[in-house]
Write a protein that holds these residues in place. Structure first.
Motif, mmCIF file in Angstrom:
data_model
loop_
_atom_site.group_PDB
_atom_site.id
_atom_site.type_symbol
_atom_site.label_atom_id
_atom_site.label_comp_id
_atom_site.label_asym_id
_atom_site.label_seq_id
_atom_site.Cartn_x
_atom_site.Cartn_y
_atom_site.Cartn_z
ATOM 1 N N ASP A 233 10.824 34.388 -7.686
ATOM 2 C CA ASP A 233 11.898 33.707 -7.468
ATOM 3 C C ASP A 233 13.026 33.608 -8.769
ATOM 4 N N HIS A 234 12.455 33.029 -9.911
ATOM 5 C CA HIS A 234 12.993 32.748 -10.887
ATOM 6 C C HIS A 234 13.754 34.002 -11.401
ATOM 7 N N ARG A 235 12.815 35.243 -11.372
ATOM 8 C CA ARG A 235 13.367 36.365 -11.880
ATOM 9 C C ARG A 235 14.511 37.146 -11.232
ATOM 10 N N GLU A 236 14.279 36.898 -9.951
ATOM 11 C CA GLU A 236 15.404 37.388 -9.128
ATOM 12 C C GLU A 236 16.772 36.690 -8.985
ATOM 13 N N ALA A 237 16.496 35.315 -9.011
ATOM 14 C CA ALA A 237 17.755 34.427 -9.584
ATOM 15 C C ALA A 237 18.122 34.805 -10.798
ATOM 16 N N LEU A 238 17.663 35.044 -11.855
ATOM 17 C CA LEU A 238 18.094 35.341 -13.185
ATOM 18 C C LEU A 238 18.732 36.479 -13.137
ATOM 19 N N LEU A 239 18.181 37.658 -12.841
ATOM 20 C CA LEU A 239 18.752 39.023 -12.836
ATOM 21 C C LEU A 239 19.919 39.286 -11.899
ATOM 22 N N HIS A 240 19.975 38.222 -10.820
ATOM 23 C CA HIS A 240 21.104 38.565 -10.204
ATOM 24 C C HIS A 240 22.504 37.687 -10.275
ATOM 25 N N SER A 241 22.214 36.839 -11.191
ATOM 26 C CA SER A 241 23.170 35.921 -11.568
ATOM 27 C C SER A 241 24.018 36.361 -12.636
ATOM 28 N N ILE A 242 23.411 37.034 -13.619
ATOM 29 C CA ILE A 242 24.007 37.544 -14.747
ATOM 30 C C ILE A 242 25.293 38.542 -14.815
ATOM 31 N N ARG A 243 26.263 38.206 -15.536
ATOM 32 C CA ARG A 243 27.226 39.324 -15.482
ATOM 33 C C ARG A 243 27.051 40.568 -15.755
ATOM 34 N N GLU A 244 26.438 40.831 -16.698
ATOM 35 C CA GLU A 244 25.929 42.393 -17.232
ATOM 36 C C GLU A 244 24.851 42.997 -16.101
ATOM 37 N N GLY A 245 25.188 44.255 -15.873
ATOM 38 C CA GLY A 245 24.594 44.879 -15.108
ATOM 39 C C GLY A 245 23.236 45.484 -15.564
ATOM 40 N N VAL A 246 22.246 45.270 -14.834
ATOM 41 C CA VAL A 246 20.781 45.548 -15.295
ATOM 42 C C VAL A 246 20.155 46.756 -14.355
ATOM 43 N N VAL A 247 19.606 47.967 -14.823
ATOM 44 C CA VAL A 247 18.942 49.152 -13.937
ATOM 45 C C VAL A 247 17.659 49.404 -14.783
ATOM 46 N N ALA A 248 16.612 49.413 -13.936
ATOM 47 C CA ALA A 248 15.367 49.818 -14.400
ATOM 48 C C ALA A 248 14.887 50.866 -13.814
ATOM 49 N N VAL A 249 14.476 51.983 -14.456
ATOM 50 C CA VAL A 249 14.008 53.247 -13.812
ATOM 51 C C VAL A 249 12.713 53.636 -14.331
ATOM 52 N N ASN A 250 11.693 54.037 -13.347
ATOM 53 C CA ASN A 250 10.341 54.197 -13.839
ATOM 54 C C ASN A 250 10.310 55.713 -14.337
ATOM 55 N N ASN A 251 9.170 55.935 -14.632
ATOM 56 C CA ASN A 251 8.840 57.456 -15.207
ATOM 57 C C ASN A 251 9.147 58.529 -14.562
ATOM 58 N N GLU A 252 9.261 58.188 -13.260
ATOM 59 C CA GLU A 252 9.280 59.247 -12.182
ATOM 60 C C GLU A 252 10.917 59.378 -11.928
ATOM 61 N N GLY A 253 11.649 58.598 -12.287
ATOM 62 C CA GLY A 253 13.200 58.719 -12.306
ATOM 63 C C GLY A 253 13.546 58.050 -11.073
ATOM 64 N N ASP A 254 12.892 57.160 -10.472
ATOM 65 C CA ASP A 254 13.272 56.189 -9.334
ATOM 66 C C ASP A 254 13.534 54.884 -9.912
ATOM 67 N N ILE A 255 14.456 54.151 -9.136
ATOM 68 C CA ILE A 255 15.235 52.984 -9.487
ATOM 69 C C ILE A 255 14.444 51.937 -8.902
ATOM 70 N N THR A 256 13.910 50.917 -9.910
ATOM 71 C CA THR A 256 13.009 49.876 -9.613
ATOM 72 C C THR A 256 13.600 48.388 -9.572
ATOM 73 N N LEU A 257 14.629 48.455 -9.980
ATOM 74 C CA LEU A 257 15.367 47.287 -10.320
ATOM 75 C C LEU A 257 16.750 47.445 -10.292
ATOM 76 N N LEU A 258 17.831 46.579 -9.550
ATOM 77 C CA LEU A 258 19.105 46.744 -9.799
ATOM 78 C C LEU A 258 19.755 45.443 -9.301
ATOM 79 N N ASN A 259 20.514 44.936 -10.260
ATOM 80 C CA ASN A 259 21.154 43.350 -10.021
ATOM 81 C C ASN A 259 22.120 43.495 -9.291
ATOM 82 N N ASP A 260 22.870 42.506 -8.958
ATOM 83 C CA ASP A 260 24.313 42.455 -8.193
ATOM 84 C C ASP A 260 25.242 43.089 -9.063
#
Length: 554
Positions: A233-260
């Motif tokens: 819950d804390h991770r989701e709240a933190l990642l989705h509240s910051i102004r900078e965009g954050v995108v995580a991509v795994n080794n297979e090229g799939d998006i695993t994280l995408l904040n607001d």
């Protein structure tokens, strides 16, 4: 505002190991899982035991039931039984026969019963003379039968055979019974092999459950369910509240994280998580960077609507690369300010050039005056005045907006310094614009003209032609005498987002990208085609309602 760094973003994804006290015992996640696994093992063992008991019970009933009938038949066919069953002293006379039946069969009870249910002879003397329930027996009908009955409160297996008179009538019933063995006796009867397998299964189940609980504890870093949920819950709240965009991509090229913020900057929805990067509709330049971009260096990428400063770093877990984490910031406003600053700088350069030109002219006039060549002074001043008037008139007669006219006059002088002739098309026409739109038009024309002058230097003849038309919407055209733009680069040339011209051979970096962004913001289009006279022709078209809309807001 929270400043996001790659180390901070990585720390958010790492679970910190906590020190647990032994008193927590089976309240821990691993302990609960161990108990659950042990319960499953116990259930399986109980099920196996139940199946074994049921099978043993069925075998006991079939085998011993047949045995009980055989013993009862033997007893019923004994001549002394058939002859003396009705005597007054039958209980004593036939006692040896029923005892022999018990001894031979291993049964618990052997009796001779009247068809009405009165015990005449029994291996248990206390039962003689009792009235018993014959149950569902068929012996009173002349048929042998075996089945279950409750005798003195004990669940027993009973075999009954009729004793027939010479006439064929049923005169008595020979009954032999044996109590059902207990569960432990049935399991023991299954043999040592069953007990061995059950014991081995229990041992393996316990060992597997313990190893699995240890593995779960190790992979969850000792965290419990509530702590894992709180951390998520804390991770989701933190990642989705910051102004900078954050995108995580795994080794297979799939998006695993995408904040607001990333969703807003890239123009994609949250359902892109779990899908391939190349399949969510991202700009090709962004896809290329997310999949194969450089690590640890800021890269400016221009999409159709934004200028993004992006940085990609590898993400690792326990020494293994698990993908990449990309952060991004919106630099669109900064790029717009850069374009406006470039336009103002060109005006400053024009003033500098004119100052240098006027100083030379004044020195010439001063020398002529000192020489007394007053006629030459008059002719020189007239020539300079006419030339300046021609440049101003060529612009102001067609361009009524003062800011745009000033830009074109300044660019004409700067182009001349580079040996390039800048001309205004005779068909050009532009009325006064709202201040906000005039600023954007200056940005568009300034970047297009600068690009055209750069590529035209050294060509024969070196010229740049500018056309402005506001009859149907607003159309800005800039043609140059350069080498032109290859067809395969006519789209990507607007997407090159870098910080200097040297980083993109043959391009002006952010200038052309900024042209497309400003055009798109107004709902217009920009394209580059071959100019009929050689070189490239850049055409910007803004819709008809732009001028009226900007005027209303002004």
């Amino acid at each position: 505002m929270i400043q996001v760094t790659h180390s901070y973003a990585k720390d958010v994804l790492v679970v910190v190991k906590l020190i647990k006290s032994p008193a927590r015992g089976f309240r821990s996640l691993a302990g609960q899982f161990l108990v659950f696994q042990l319960l499953v093992v116990a259930i399986v063992l109980i099920a196996v035991a139940a199946v074994s008991v049921a099978q043993s019970t069925r075998e006991f009933r079939e085998v011993r039931g047949a045995r009980m009938i055989a013993v009862a038949e033997n007893m019923a066919s004994t001549p002394i039984v058939r002859d003396r069953y009705a005597d007054v002293g039958a209980s004593k006379v036939l006692a040896p026969e029923v005892d022999r039946a018990v001894a031979l069969s291993g049964a618990g009870l052997a009796e001779i019963i009247t068809p009405s249910g009165t015990v005449r002879v029994s291996s248990d003397p206390l039962r003689i003379g009792r009235e018993v329930d014959m149950g569902p027996t068929r012996a009173d009908e002349g048929r042998a039968w075996f089945g279950d009955l409750t005798i003195d409160g004990v669940h027993s297996l009973v075999g009954e055979v009729p004793i027939l008179a010479d006439s064929g009538d049923v005169v008595a019933v020979a009954s032999v019974s044996e109590r059902y063995p207990s569960v432990w006796e049935l399991m023991g009867a299954s043999g040592e092999r069953l007990l061995f397998y059950l014991s081995l299964g229990a041992a393996l189940g316990l060992l597997t459950s313990w190893l699995l609980s240890r593995r779960i504890k190790r992979h969850t870093r000792g965290l419990e369910i509530a702590e894992i949920a709180s951390l998520a819950d804390h991770r989701e709240a933190l990642l989705h509240s910051i102004r900078e965009g954050v995108v995580a991509v795994n080794n297979e090229g799939d998006i695993t994280l995408l904040n607001d913020s990333a969703q807003d900057l890239l123009g994609i929805a949250g359902d892109a998580v779990g899908r391939p990067v190349a399949g969510v509709g991202l700009d090709p330049a962004v896809v290329e960077f997310l999949l194969s971009g450089e690590d640890g260096r800021d890269i400016v990428i221009v999409t159709r609507t934004r200028v993004l400063a992006m940085n990609r770093r590898a993400a690792t877990s326990q020494g293994q690369r698990i993908g990449t984490v990309t952060t991004m910031r919106d630099s669109t406003e900064l790029a717009a300010l850069q374009g406006q600053l470039s336009s103002h700088k060109s005006v400053t350069d024009t003033l500098r050039a004119q100052t240098h030109e006027f100083a030379n002219q004044l020195h010439t006039i001063s020398g002529l005056v000192q020489l007394g060549e007053y006629d030459a002074v008059r002719d020189l001043v007239g020539t300079l005045t006419r030339r300046r008037a021609e440049i101003s008139d060529a612009v102001t007669q067609r361009i009524s907006d003062p800011a745009v006219a000033a830009l074109l006059i300044a660019k004409t002088t700067l182009a001349a310094e580079s040996g390039v002739s800048l001309e205004i098309a005779s068909a050009s026409h532009l009325e006064a614009l709202p201040p906000a739109l005039a600023t954007d038009v200056i940005t568009l024309l300034g970047n297009l003209i600068d690009n055209a002058v750069d590529v035209s230097v050294g060509s024969k003849p070196a010229r740049v032609t500018v056309s402005v038309d506001d009859h149907e919407g607003l159309t800005l055209s800039v043609a140059d005498s350069g080498p032109g733009v290859p067809e395969h680069l006519r789209e990507s040339i607007f997407a090159r987002g870098v910080t200097s011209k040297s980083e993109v051979p043959g391009g002006r970096g952010i200038g052309l990208a900024l042209v497309r962004i400003v055009t798109t913001q107004h709902g217009g289009t920009v394209e580059v085609i071959d100019d009929p006279s050689g070189g490239a022709l850049f055409v910007v078209r803004l819709p008809a309602g732009v001028i009226a809309e900007k005027a209303a807001h002004a």
